[in-house]
Design an enzyme around this catalytic site. Structure first.
Site, PDB file in Angstrom:
ATOM      1  N   THR B 128      16.632  -5.412   6.815  1.00 20.43           N
ATOM      2  CA  THR B 128      15.999  -5.444   5.486  1.00 20.43           C
ATOM      3  C   THR B 128      14.497  -5.348   5.707  1.00 20.43           C
ATOM      4  OG1 THR B 128      15.568  -7.821   5.359  1.00 20.43           O
ATOM      5  CG2 THR B 128      17.783  -7.088   4.734  1.00 20.43           C
ATOM      6  N   ASP B 129      13.743  -5.218   4.630  1.00 18.55           N
ATOM      7  CA  ASP B 129      12.282  -5.135   4.779  1.00 18.55           C
ATOM      8  C   ASP B 129      11.731  -6.398   5.430  1.00 18.55           C
ATOM      9  OD1 ASP B 129      12.398  -2.693   3.710  1.00 18.55           O
ATOM     10  OD2 ASP B 129      11.679  -3.269   1.708  1.00 18.55           O
ATOM     11  N   CYS B 130      12.285  -7.546   5.041  1.00 20.15           N
ATOM     12  CA  CYS B 130      11.755  -8.792   5.596  1.00 20.15           C
ATOM     13  C   CYS B 130      12.437  -9.195   6.909  1.00 20.15           C
ATOM     14  CB  CYS B 130      11.842  -9.902   4.565  1.00 20.15           C
ATOM     15  SG  CYS B 130      13.411  -9.979   3.701  1.00 20.15           S
ATOM     16  N   TYR B 131      13.661  -8.670   7.153  1.00 18.54           N
ATOM     17  CA  TYR B 131      14.379  -8.931   8.420  1.00 18.54           C
ATOM     18  C   TYR B 131      14.745  -7.595   9.047  1.00 18.54           C
ATOM     19  CZ  TYR B 131      15.148 -13.752   6.771  1.00 18.54           C
ATOM     20  OH  TYR B 131      15.004 -15.031   6.328  1.00 18.54           O
ATOM     21  N   PRO B 132      13.790  -6.923   9.709  1.00 19.48           N
ATOM     22  CA  PRO B 132      14.034  -5.546  10.148  1.00 19.48           C
ATOM     23  C   PRO B 132      15.035  -5.391  11.301  1.00 19.48           C
ATOM     24  CG  PRO B 132      11.872  -6.325  10.878  1.00 19.48           C
ATOM     25  CD  PRO B 132      12.424  -7.385   9.988  1.00 19.48           C
TER      26      PRO B 132
END
Ligand code: SF4
Ligand code: SF4
Lengths: 136, 383
Positions: B128-132
């Protein structure tokens, strides 16, 4: 003197041979029957310890070999119980056919009688902790 | 006369509490009589050590750099549930290894974790954007993770049906190996020593009760799943089979592998032995009498695990423990599945801790219902 454990398989109609008494009389060995499941017109099994000197035992086994319809198998494995890892749950006593495994009614610890063991391996499969094993 | 938990705790604190195990209390009451024994006894300790499938561990791994929102997690190749926050997971005791099948399972991971062994963590993510980050494979152990606590949805079954097999084939079950044609009977409780059989109406054990679990202090979190207090009961309040259960929680980092052990039941699967002990405050004579229950006063039903026959047989634990029971005129060999030896050790350990002022008793935050609790079945309905 040594003791060996054998399993004798009787085919149909072979139980008329007085095998055990012949062994004792002819070969000077002791026969301790541990388990017997024999009846007329059925195939049967007998598990026994045979004790004697090396030559007598060998002669006794040769004699069995020459009997029609009777076969023997030597138990060359033994049961190893890693007692320190046993939790004494008792699950193995549910399957032991010879009462070699019993619960002590005071301490509720498992007790194992090597003499009664038929080395069938059922307890090794039934033990949830894998602390029983058959080893050569 | 009554005693309160606060009064009993005062005695425990000053090291003056009189404590017996649930086995010892039987002869104490027999010898001294109820009145005298009640004056003297403050606490009775119980114990059980049996396979409890409904067990598992929540674990928080801590964040990696760069961070990952784990959506698929395995520990030593055993899948864990990761459908919660980024680095939280739940490893269930009965889950099997993807590589070794039922030779190794969630319970083995938990036991290894408690022993302090290294465990391989594999995790995947969609990023995800916050958990790449999309995957990680690393090693964890009890010193590297944040929280790790057992949360067992159903432990300490109050009583449990004994099992047998009417068919002509061997059956491999969670009640052990059942031999054909009523070849044996297995049973699984610690009887007169078992926690909920000593407080059959849940007077002192409820939500918030402090318990001994896996060698440390934990708590009753909730009623256990399938809690079924409406079960038929004997006059002494003891249910005949099933009945009450407890959801328990405790810090896995402080547990001992002596009291948590992975188990494999042949051709059935993995389970976990959990050691639990609960101290019961002797508030009044009724409570004392409840803890003095004997094996012969506790009955259970005998169930044919093939489901073929309704046996209609009730047995008490004195009979079950004798080694033989009778089924339709035949003597049948009985075998336990839970360890009385370890249950006793737990009850004695707990007794020692209470005597030494290390284990304080608790008032339940909320009590369990004893009635009006229907056990639902799962229906097959058209979707
Ligand atoms: S089943 Fe295994 S752990 Fe249980 S008593 Fe037998 S040997 Fe011990
Ligand atoms: S191998 Fe195990 S089950 Fe078989 S007779 Fe020996 S002790 Fe009993």
């Amino acid at each position: 003197m040594k003791t060996i454990k054998v399993s004798l398989q009787y085919s149909l109609n072979s139980i008329t041979t007085p095998l055990v008494s012949n062994l004792i009389r002819k070969f000077n060995v002791e026969v301790n029957i541990l388990h017997a499941n024999i009846s007329l017109n059925k195939i049967g099994t007998l598990i026994a310890d045979i004790t004697g000197n090396d030559q007598d035992i060998q002669d006794a086994l040769d004699y069995i070999e020459n009997q029609d319809g009777i076969r023997y198998k030597l138990f060359n494995k033994k049961l190893i119980w890693q007692e320190e890892d046993c939790v004494h749950c008792g699950a193995c006593t549910a399957v032991c056919p010879s009462n070699a495994l019993t619960m002590n009614k005071d301490t509720w610890c498992l007790e194992f009688s090597k003499e009664k063991c038929l080395v069938c391996g059922l307890c090794a499969k039934a033990c949830p902790l894998n602390v029983m094993s058959l080893q050569a | 006369m009554q005693k309160t938990i606060a009064e009993i705790n005062e005695k425990i604190k000053s090291g003056k509490a009189t404590v017996f195990t649930a086995e010892e209390i039987i002869s104490v009451v027999e010898e001294k009589g109820v009145k005298k024994a009640f004056e003297e006894v403050d606490v009775v300790t119980t114990g059980t050590f049996g396979p409890m499938c409904s067990s598992g561990m929540f674990i928080n791994f801590g964040h990696s750099n760069p961070p990952i929102r784990m959506s698929k997690v395995s520990l030593n190749d055993v899948p864990a549930y990761a459908g919660i926050a980024a680095v939280d997971a739940y490893i269930g005791a009965t889950e099997h290894s993807e590589r070794l099948g039922m030779q190794y399972g969630g319970a083995h991971v938990i036991e290894d974790f408690i022993k302090g062994k290294d465990i391989v963590l594999s995790a995947e993510s969609y990023g995800t954007d916050c958990y790449p980050r999309k995957d990680i494979k690393t090693i964890i152990n009890k010193n590297s993770v944040n929280q790790a606590y057992l949360f067992n949805p159903r432990n300490c079954y109050q009583n449990y049906a004994a099992a047998t097999n009417s068919t002509d084939k061997i059956m491999y079950t969670y009640m052990g190996t059942l031999l054909p044609e009523f070849g044996n009977v297995t049973y699984s409780t610690s009887g007169e020593l078992s926690p909920l059989l000593n407080d059959p109406e849940y007077r002192t054990i409820g939500i918030g009760t402090r318990v001994f679990i896996g060698g440390t202090q934990g708590y009753v979190a909730w009623e256990g799943t399938q809690h079924d207090p409406d079960q038929e009961r004997l006059e002494n309040g003891v249910p005949i089979g099933g009945a009450g259960t407890l959801a328990l929680i405790g810090d896995a980092k402080k547990m001992s592998s002596r009291y948590i052990k992975a188990a494999i039941y042949e051709k059935y699967g993995v389970s976990m032995f959990v050691g639990v002990g609960i101290p019961i405050p002797i508030l009044d004579e009724d409570m004392l009498m409840k803890t003095a229950v004997r094996n012969r006063d506790i009955q259970t039903v005998l169930v044919d695990k093939s489901g073929r026959e309704n046996l209609n047989i009730k047995l008490n634990y004195e009979q079950l423990r004798s080694g033989y029971v009778e089924i339709r005129g035949n003597k049948v060999h009985t075998a336990p599945l839970s360890s009385l030896r370890l249950a006793r050790e737990i009850a004695h350990e707990l007794k020692k801790q209470v005597q030494q002022g290390e284990f304080m008793l608790t008032e339940p935050v909320e009590k369990f219902k004893t009635k009006g609790h229907r056990l639902n079945k799962l229906e097959d309905r058209e979707v």
